[in-house]
Design a protein around this motif. Structure first.
Motif, PDB file in Angstrom:
ATOM      1  N   ARG A  68      -1.623  -1.876  -8.761  1.00 31.35           N
ATOM      2  CA  ARG A  68      -1.427  -3.192  -9.383  1.00 31.35           C
ATOM      3  C   ARG A  68      -0.956  -3.032 -10.823  1.00 31.35           C
ATOM      4  N   SER A  79      -5.969   0.716  -5.540  1.00 29.14           N
ATOM      5  CA  SER A  79      -5.459  -0.642  -5.682  1.00 29.14           C
ATOM      6  C   SER A  79      -5.275  -0.991  -7.148  1.00 29.14           C
ATOM      7  N   ARG A  80      -6.212  -0.561  -7.971  1.00 28.95           N
ATOM      8  CA  ARG A  80      -6.112  -0.861  -9.399  1.00 28.95           C
ATOM      9  C   ARG A  80      -4.904  -0.149 -10.017  1.00 28.95           C
ATOM     10  N   GLN A 105       0.844  -1.184   0.000  1.00 27.76           N
ATOM     11  CA  GLN A 105       0.000   0.000   0.000  1.00 27.76           C
ATOM     12  C   GLN A 105       0.879   1.234   0.000  1.00 27.76           C
ATOM     13  N   ASP A 107     -11.344   6.619  -3.468  1.00 31.71           N
ATOM     14  CA  ASP A 107     -11.759   5.312  -3.943  1.00 31.71           C
ATOM     15  C   ASP A 107     -10.576   4.356  -3.812  1.00 31.71           C
ATOM     16  N   GLN A 108     -10.570   3.553  -2.761  1.00 28.16           N
ATOM     17  CA  GLN A 108      -9.462   2.643  -2.532  1.00 28.16           C
ATOM     18  C   GLN A 108      -9.370   1.578  -3.613  1.00 28.16           C
ATOM     19  N   ARG A 109     -10.481   1.241  -4.199  1.00 29.32           N
ATOM     20  CA  ARG A 109     -10.422   0.275  -5.301  1.00 29.32           C
ATOM     21  C   ARG A 109      -9.663   0.861  -6.482  1.00 29.32           C
ATOM     22  N   LEU A 110      -9.869   2.163  -6.705  1.00 35.59           N
ATOM     23  CA  LEU A 110      -9.118   2.833  -7.764  1.00 35.59           C
ATOM     24  C   LEU A 110      -7.629   2.843  -7.434  1.00 35.59           C
TER      25      LEU A 110
END
Length: 710
Positions: A655, A651-652, A637, A646-649
């Motif tokens: 990655r 993470s994306r 992280q 937006d944590q999903r953003l």
């Protein structure tokens, strides 16, 4: 001892056996064997017994002793009665024929005496008949003379009777003609009376006069031209009808002037009948309706002003202007009053013209084409009735709209005006002055609202970011989007439900585009200015957070789906940019940036083991730094991406950068293993540090093993 009758029978039977041919015995036997049970024999014996009883009584009455002997007879004993009876029977057997003839002779004497009386009366009757015959002859002679004397009189009477019948027929014909082609005295009085009041008999008289006029065309269409009677009747009925129509016109004008002062009117059957008759005289109906329009115009304006300033009867409901501090309720109460007045006026006019309901559903749009003459009159009357109401209504609504500083209140008022504009347009159409006034007020309110939004947007664009502002959306953007959220909720609640998706989008497109685009522009300008002042300012993360926040606000409503898609496209572009930047930052933090640069810029004729960072010593140092970085928390992280909303953003993005990092490490390994790059013990060099030149191990450390095929 046997009775004498039995002995006699026995003796007779013995004698009959001895001498059966003795005539006396035969006769006696016949007499004794005869039965007397038949009715004729009984009647004869009864008559005979009565005859002798009467004869005995008669003989006693004629005896010379008179009453003394009767008294003596009355005192006889029973033995004497028996002796007398046996004597009578003996006498009857001896003198039966003589007594019978004597009885017949007595009867004949009575008949002779009676016939003598009859003969005497016949003589008297004959004399009377002869006398009557003489009198009849005299009467007949007198009758003959009377007939001769009355014959001429009878003939004259017959002629007079014929004349009388002819006169009666002509009189009946004249009476029938007058009944058909003239009005009775009461009917003439109903039409020609100076009294303006109209009763039921008046319309009956008018109907009869109109029928007489129609029937009189037969008299006017003769072969010899119009008859004098037809001309006179046409002239008379024309005058009577004109008088009747004039009376109806004056009565309606008077009624409209008196009833028009009421806010709510009730139309009686007499008024409807009067309007039905005036429709046959358009010029008179136009004058009457003009009076009605003027009266209703003044009445509605006065009632509206009273509702604004004085309220209802007894102060209930309260005056509308008492809520002037609340713009939404103030405008809503005024428009609701107007809408109710329109509905009441429409109902009054439909009742006046005897128009039944069109069967439309509540809230459905009224069709104004093909409504006929009545619909045209109703439209004109309603337009005139609410004409003077438009000015005070427009002034008050415009003042209320222009005095608002909040764009939310302005938008609510504009939506309220739009709702009532659509509602009233379905009731009165697009052409009336009231509809045009409502359209103008709606346009003005939306213009004022858009001006407020533009002013707010200009103010937003001039708002700088605070010195302590982090990468989260600033307070100005939060306030701006909160206003946008409320505006979207207001618009959603204002939708009727029958709009299609295109109409729903277009109804809010200008507002949504203005507010979202201005917010993004403000973020870009403020972020650029912040970068100039502070190069360490993370503009990409800040912009991603602002765009994400805007997308979260607009995506909750379906009519903003096009804007949600546009913001997503913007996010995708910014995501691709930040992935590149984040990859270079990760590559630099991992210590492989210079090695990757050498590998990407190598020349075919030069081994990279002799070039800068790819020299064995420098490469080993870079691999040690990379191994150290793989053990740091930034692999899981990174601090930079943790600040994304937006944590999903985040993470994306991370990655994607790690995948590119893995590809770069794979590039270094492949170049080191190539013989032409002239590395000694290449596997030893790569295997000295994690991940020992193994891509599978690297992907496991980076947590991207499931993304190998991507």
């Amino acid at each position: 001892m046997l009775p004498s009758s039995s002995l006699s029978t026995t003796s007779l039977g013995a004698k009959s056996n001895a001498a059966p041919r003795n005539p006396v015995s035969l006769r006696l036997y016949k007499v004794l064997s005869t039965t007397y049970d038949d009715a004729a024999t009984r009647d004869a014996l009864t008559t005979l017994s009565e005859f002798y009883q009467q004869s005995t009584a008669f003989g006693a009455k004629d005896s010379p002793k008179g009453e003394d002997e009767s008294d003596a007879t009355a005192h006889r004993t029973e033995g004497e009665d028996a002796v007398a009876a046996s004597g009578t029977a003996a006498r009857a057997r001896k003198s039966l024929r003589r007594d019978a003839e004597s009885k017949v002779a007595q009867g004949s004497q009575k008949f002779l005496k009676a016939f003598k009386e009859v003969d005497k009366n016949l003589d008297i009757l004959q004399t009377y008949v002869e006398t009557m015959q003489i009198q009849c002859d005299e009467a007949h002679a007198q009758l003959q003379s009377t007939n001769q004397a009355c014959k001429s009189l009878l003939e004259r009477a017959g002629g007079l009777r014929s004349l009388r019948d002819g006169v009666a027929d002509r009189q009946a014909a004249v009476d029938g003609f007058l009944t058909l082609f003239t009005l009775s005295e009461s009917e003439r009085d109903a039409i020609e009376s100076r009294d303006i009041m109209i009763e039921t008999g008046f319309f009956e008289a008018m109907a009869k006069a109109e029928k007489i006029r129609d029937d009189c065309h037969v008299l006017m269409a003769g072969e010899d031209g119009p008859t004098q009677a037809g001309t006179d009747i046409m002239s008379t009925t024309s005058q009577q009808l004109e008088q009747g129509f004039d009376k109806i016109s004056r009565w309606c004008s008077l009624e409209f002037r008196s009833l028009g002062r009421d806010a709510q009117l009730e139309v009686g059957s007499t008024m409807r009948e009067a309007i039905r008759w005036l429709r046959k005289r358009p010029e008179l109906l136009s004058d009457v309706l003009h009076v009605l329009a003027q009266t209703r115009q003044a009445t509605i304006l006065s009632t509206f002003m009273d509702a604004l300033t004085r309220g209802g009867p007894g102060g209930r409901p309260r005056p509308i202007e008492i809520h002037a501090h609340d713009p939404l309720r103030y405008v809503g109460d005024m428009l609701a009053w107007v809408h109710q007045a329109i509905a009441g006026e429409r109902e009054f006019l439909e009742s006046l013209f005897s128009i039944k309901g069109d069967g439309r559903m509540v809230g459905s749009v009224r069709t104004f084409d093909g409504g006929g003459e009545e619909e045209e009159w109703i439209g004109i009357l309603m337009d005139n009735a609410f004409e003077k109401l438009c000015s005070p209504l427009k002034i008050r609504v415009r003042q209320t709209v222009r005095s608002q500083e909040s764009c939310i209140t302005s938008y609510k008022v504009a939506n309220l005006l739009q709702f009532y504009t659509v509602t009233m347009r379905s009731t009165i159409g697009d052409k009336p002055i009231l509809s045009k006034t409502l359209n103008e007020m709606t346009d003005d309110s939306y213009k004022a609202f858009l001006d407020t939004i533009e002013a707010q947007s200009r103010s937003l664009a001039r708002t700088p970011l605070p010195e302590d502002q982090d990468v989260t959306p600033p307070l100005s953007i939060l306030d701006h989007t909160q206003i946008l959220r409320e505006l979207m909720s207001v618009y959603q609640s204002a939708l009727i439900g029958d709009e299609n998706e295109t109409d729903r989008r277009e109804g809010f497109r200008s507002i949504l585009d203005t507010m979202v685009d201005n917010a993004i522009e403000m973020c870009i300008n403020s972020s650029d200015a912040r970068v100039i002042q502070n190069p360490e300012w993370d503009k990409e993360v800040f912009m991603l957070n602002c765009v994400t926040h805007l997308q979260n606000v607009v995506k909750s409503h379906s009519f903003a789906d096009y804007k949600t898609e546009a913001l997503q496209n913007d996010l995708d572009l910014r995501e691709a940019e930040i992935v590149v930047g984040h990859y270079h930052r990760v590559l630099r933090d991992a210590g492989l940036d210079k090695c990757v640069a050498v590998c990407e810029a190598k020349r075919p004729d030069e081994p990279i083991s002799r070039v800068g960072a790819m020299q064995p010593t420098n490469l080993e140092a870079a691999l040690r730094n990379f191994a150290t970085w793989l053990s740091s928390p930034d692999v899981v992280q990174p601090q930079r991406l943790s600040r994304l909303l937006d944590q999903r953003l985040g993470s994306r993005i991370h990655r994607a950068a790690l995948r590119r990092l893995a590809n770069s490490y794979e590039l270094i390994c492949s170049e080191v293993r190539k013989p032409e790059n002239k590395y000694e013990a290449a596997n030893t060099t790569l295997g000295s540090q994690r991940p020992f030149g193994q891509m599978t191990a690297l992907r496991q450390v980076l947590g991207i093993e499931e993304d190998i095929d991507m």
